[in-house]
Design a protein around this motif. Sequence first.
Motif, mmCIF file in Angstrom:
data_model
loop_
_atom_site.group_PDB
_atom_site.id
_atom_site.type_symbol
_atom_site.label_atom_id
_atom_site.label_comp_id
_atom_site.label_asym_id
_atom_site.label_seq_id
_atom_site.Cartn_x
_atom_site.Cartn_y
_atom_site.Cartn_z
ATOM 1 N N THR A 1 0.856 -1.187 0.000
ATOM 2 C CA THR A 1 0.000 0.000 0.000
ATOM 3 C C THR A 1 0.894 1.240 0.000
ATOM 4 O OG1 THR A 1 -0.127 0.054 2.424
ATOM 5 C CG2 THR A 1 -1.852 -1.160 1.252
ATOM 6 N N MET A 2 0.489 2.231 -0.769
ATOM 7 C CA MET A 2 1.225 3.480 -0.842
ATOM 8 C C MET A 2 0.221 4.637 -0.841
ATOM 9 S SD MET A 2 4.369 2.912 -3.527
ATOM 10 C CE MET A 2 3.277 2.779 -4.936
ATOM 11 N N SER A 3 0.586 5.694 -0.172
ATOM 12 C CA SER A 3 -0.190 6.923 -0.215
ATOM 13 C C SER A 3 0.765 8.081 -0.418
ATOM 14 C CB SER A 3 -0.992 7.113 1.078
ATOM 15 O OG SER A 3 -0.130 7.213 2.193
ATOM 16 N N TYR A 4 0.389 8.967 -1.314
ATOM 17 C CA TYR A 4 1.285 10.058 -1.705
ATOM 18 C C TYR A 4 0.481 11.342 -1.787
ATOM 19 C CZ TYR A 4 5.119 12.373 -4.210
ATOM 20 O OH TYR A 4 6.134 13.216 -4.563
ATOM 21 N N SER A 5 1.060 12.390 -1.263
ATOM 22 C CA SER A 5 0.408 13.688 -1.266
ATOM 23 C C SER A 5 1.294 14.697 -1.970
ATOM 24 C CB SER A 5 0.119 14.148 0.168
ATOM 25 O OG SER A 5 -0.376 15.467 0.170
ATOM 26 N N LEU A 6 0.752 15.349 -2.998
ATOM 27 C CA LEU A 6 1.448 16.390 -3.733
ATOM 28 C C LEU A 6 0.707 17.701 -3.542
ATOM 29 C CD1 LEU A 6 2.145 14.521 -7.079
ATOM 30 C CD2 LEU A 6 3.829 15.097 -5.364
ATOM 31 N N SER A 7 1.457 18.783 -3.456
ATOM 32 C CA SER A 7 0.832 20.083 -3.261
ATOM 33 C C SER A 7 1.730 21.159 -3.833
ATOM 34 C CB SER A 7 0.578 20.341 -1.770
ATOM 35 O OG SER A 7 0.103 21.657 -1.571
ATOM 36 N N SER A 8 1.103 22.218 -4.352
ATOM 37 C CA SER A 8 1.878 23.334 -4.879
ATOM 38 C C SER A 8 2.591 24.094 -3.780
ATOM 39 C CB SER A 8 0.963 24.290 -5.643
ATOM 40 O OG SER A 8 -0.038 24.805 -4.768
ATOM 41 N N LYS A 9 2.161 23.892 -2.527
ATOM 42 C CA LYS A 9 2.788 24.581 -1.406
ATOM 43 C C LYS A 9 4.110 23.944 -1.007
ATOM 44 C CE LYS A 9 -1.693 25.906 0.509
ATOM 45 N NZ LYS A 9 -2.574 25.827 1.689
ATOM 46 N N GLY A 10 4.420 22.779 -1.572
ATOM 47 C CA GLY A 10 5.668 22.102 -1.219
ATOM 48 C C GLY A 10 5.614 21.610 0.207
ATOM 49 N N SER A 11 6.690 21.767 0.904
ATOM 50 C CA SER A 11 6.800 21.293 2.287
ATOM 51 C C SER A 11 6.654 22.410 3.286
ATOM 52 C CB SER A 11 8.143 20.594 2.491
ATOM 53 O OG SER A 11 9.200 21.503 2.218
ATOM 54 N N LYS A 12 6.093 23.557 2.869
ATOM 55 C CA LYS A 12 5.966 24.666 3.795
ATOM 56 C C LYS A 12 5.003 24.347 4.914
ATOM 57 C CE LYS A 12 7.011 28.307 0.427
ATOM 58 N NZ LYS A 12 6.509 29.520 -0.240
ATOM 59 N N ASP A 13 3.919 23.702 4.547
ATOM 60 C CA ASP A 13 2.892 23.428 5.555
ATOM 61 C C ASP A 13 2.867 21.949 5.854
ATOM 62 O OD1 ASP A 13 0.770 23.388 7.222
ATOM 63 O OD2 ASP A 13 -0.605 24.482 5.917
ATOM 64 N N TRP B 1 -2.714 23.919 -5.876
ATOM 65 C CA TRP B 1 -3.318 22.641 -6.200
ATOM 66 C C TRP B 1 -2.831 21.592 -5.212
ATOM 67 C CZ3 TRP B 1 0.123 18.737 -7.234
ATOM 68 C CH2 TRP B 1 1.406 19.134 -7.595
ATOM 69 N N SER B 2 -3.583 20.526 -5.118
ATOM 70 C CA SER B 2 -3.212 19.407 -4.253
ATOM 71 C C SER B 2 -3.708 18.120 -4.885
ATOM 72 C CB SER B 2 -3.800 19.570 -2.843
ATOM 73 O OG SER B 2 -5.214 19.561 -2.897
ATOM 74 N N LEU B 3 -2.944 17.059 -4.714
ATOM 75 C CA LEU B 3 -3.281 15.754 -5.267
ATOM 76 C C LEU B 3 -2.944 14.696 -4.236
ATOM 77 C CD1 LEU B 3 -4.165 13.954 -7.653
ATOM 78 C CD2 LEU B 3 -1.770 13.938 -8.388
ATOM 79 N N ARG B 4 -3.899 13.815 -3.978
ATOM 80 C CA ARG B 4 -3.719 12.737 -3.015
ATOM 81 C C ARG B 4 -3.946 11.403 -3.727
ATOM 82 N NH1 ARG B 4 -6.262 17.004 -1.219
ATOM 83 N NH2 ARG B 4 -8.282 16.219 -1.916
ATOM 84 N N LEU B 5 -2.968 10.517 -3.609
ATOM 85 C CA LEU B 5 -3.006 9.220 -4.281
ATOM 86 C C LEU B 5 -2.937 8.102 -3.247
ATOM 87 C CD1 LEU B 5 -0.438 9.933 -7.131
ATOM 88 C CD2 LEU B 5 -2.918 9.994 -7.337
#
Length: 876
Positions: A710-722, A770-774
């Motif tokens: 199982t894998m879960s991945y979170s992408l966001s335009s904010k990067g690692s700021k938050d 933007w944000s993307l959750r997989l």
Amino acid sequence: MFGFSQDIPNKPNVIRPNINEKDSLVVSRDSIINIQEFTEQIQDSTVSDSIKPKKSLLEFIVKYKAKDYTSFNKKEQKLYLFNEAEIDYGDMNIKAGNITIDYSKNEVYAKGIKDSTGYTQSPIFNQAGNVVEPDSILFNTETEKALIYNSVSEQGEGTVIASITKRENDSVYFIKNAKYTTAEDLEDPEYYIKLRKAKVVPGKKIVTGLANLFIYDVPTPIGLPFGFFPQTEKKTSGIIIPSFGEQNDRGYFLQNGGYYFAISDYFDLAVFGDYYTNGSYGLRAENTYAVRYKFRGNLGFRYENLITSERGFPDYAKNTIYNLRWSHSQDNKANPNSRFSASVNLGSSTYYRSSLNQINTGNFLNNTLASSVSYSKTFQGEPQVNFSVTATHSQNTQTEQINMTLPTFQGSVGRIFPFGSKTGSNKGIIQNINLQYNLRGENRIQTSDSLFFKKEMFDDAKAGFQHTIPISTNFKVFKHFSLTANTNYNEVWTFKTIDKTYDQERQEIVTDTINGFDSFRTYNFSTSLGTTIYGMYTFEKEGQDKRIKAIRHVMRPSISYNINPAFDRYYDTVEVVNADGQTEGEVEFTRFEQSIFGRPSNTFSSSMGISVSNNLEAKVRDRDSTATEPKKIILLNNLNFSTSYNFAGDSLQWSPVRMTGGTQFFDNKMSVNFGATLDPYALDNNNQRIDKFNIDNGGSLFRLTSANLTMSYSLSSKGSKDKSDNQRNNRPEDVLPKNLDFANQQIGRDGQDDDEEEKPSELYNYKVPWSLRLAYAVNYNNTRRQNEISSHSLMFSGDVELSPKWSVGASSGYDLKDNGFTFTQLRFERDLLSWRMSFSWVPFSARSSWNFFIGIKSSILQDLKYEQRRQPDQQL
């Protein structure tokens, strides 16, 4: 008091007394005068007059001030105040640039100051907390009436902008050609309701005549011949306007209309109703209660009576569904030694799948309903005593099977060290001996959805008690090893046992239930030996600054031994006799087979367990040049291996090796977990396990029987700021679809993380957030040479903020095994300042539907909305 200007008058002649001359008039005192005549005060009969004295010129003291000057004109009886002027008169306060007080007319006139920059210091009129900001105001101190021009006043959540306002008294205002709006930009409101004539009672209500809606000063045909706007800040009862639409074969409908009862400050109730023209209807009651520093909660009940088709048709059907939800939490300050909590969700198994109400659309994927109501109390002391009473409920909406405990009682006595040291810490095998006492009692019910809340559900109820006394100790061996020894005494009480007999006529074994108290006792022993091994490999050498500084390996090996005696005395046998009267065999059973706390084992067990856990971390050079210490990253959060060996077994003594592990990548944005089962034994031609190692059968050392990833991945335009957002986005539930009930949602967005100096464009968002959750999951099964992927799926959910006011989102998934999309939902949202607009679309599947909503955000005008929807077809 005399005032003179310019000329100084001549001083008049002053008559000065001659102190040298004595007065010839001598007053003689009568000796018979009664001194009491001078000491007594005679009451005049004319003092009590029925005519009330006339009011003075001003009833209250006038307090005034101004920055530039205060000037009084005696002839005109007027006081002039200029620049930052302020007047306090009773409960009235006026601030303005220019104030004139006319004492002859008892009037106060306030206005702003006109200069080259425009009109400044407009009046602010405040009386009894009611604030009005007009262009100018004329106030009569005697009648307390006022004329207010071009006023702006807050009334509840809205604002009233009136050209002329007549103040009748401190509780009634009459306005003409006014605008009522909840917009923030009062200079150019995006919408308002025009009130031709209205009566305002501050803090209570606004009653208006003809009124209609204007959008950016453009009139619309949406209006009413009269209107009522409640303005009270307290909770008030009122009607809840329903939404309307059409639903396939059920005709037109009204949904979520009802009445709100503001019962008290601690308790309220909202009753909703749905009605469909084919006769279907629904009822919903929602209650919220709270007492500060004690408890809070909410209670809801939903009921729907669904009719399909029409009476007399072959597809006519009638179905009733219901759902009960209750949540209760106790404040931590209420009582530190006792606690009551509740979380209830029960009802018809088909409720979320069959419900017609749009608010339930997002929950139809829910396959389990669970409830728990518990009360616990702690008795402080040495040892500490705890007890709790819990009622639980678990319901599978697919199989419609329900498991309940009504109730479960648990009691325990805290850990006791009978040989412990009176002072200091315990050391050695004897001082570390400790024991506990635990009691558990259950009344367990297993039933189905059709028998729920009927007396038949109690027929097969099972009750019992379990007493356990665990005794353990631990001590060091050879300094670096920790040894733990445990023994456990277990006693079970039950109120139902069984007896088995063989019925020769029917040629079968008959099981009879025997009511009555019975018990059995068991015990076991276990021990474990473990240690922790640290390993460090350093890459850095003197004079070098390598990227990877060092890798640390932490390994925790453990070996355990367990022995469980066989309790044959609790077992009996029943003979199986054929038709000729000959015994064909015996069937062994125990009368405690139906005990809710298990049965005593009749098999001797002696086994050894082996496990190894690993953790790998690395120290690397931080990219931040200002950092003084290297950065620590996780290579393997955990990597565990476990197996066991059964000394008492006659075959297949080794159990399969279970391997599990997990790690994180990309600054903890990606979480990876994996597992596998490795079997050392081979299979025969019938795919059955045999007592022969797989390597001796021509295969490898281990045979892979199952695996999962199982894998879960979170992408966001904010990067690692938050980082808080990254952790939140890694939750699996964030990939699931959202609720479709936009009418009951409040739009609120987090603040932007951009620099304060950067101001985003109002036309477009040049930095598109933007944000993307997989979420990815795959399972492999090869237990009996299937060599197949049992499940393989990818779920994703994302949001894109096209502009500060526009956002789109989607939630979906793809079944890679069956090649099909899972539940898919598309979302569009638009923030229209004082309004909100939402559109949700489920393009395919049995739940295909869409919903469009536009309405005002403010709760006072939340019924001013338009909603159109297409509901999914009813599935029977």
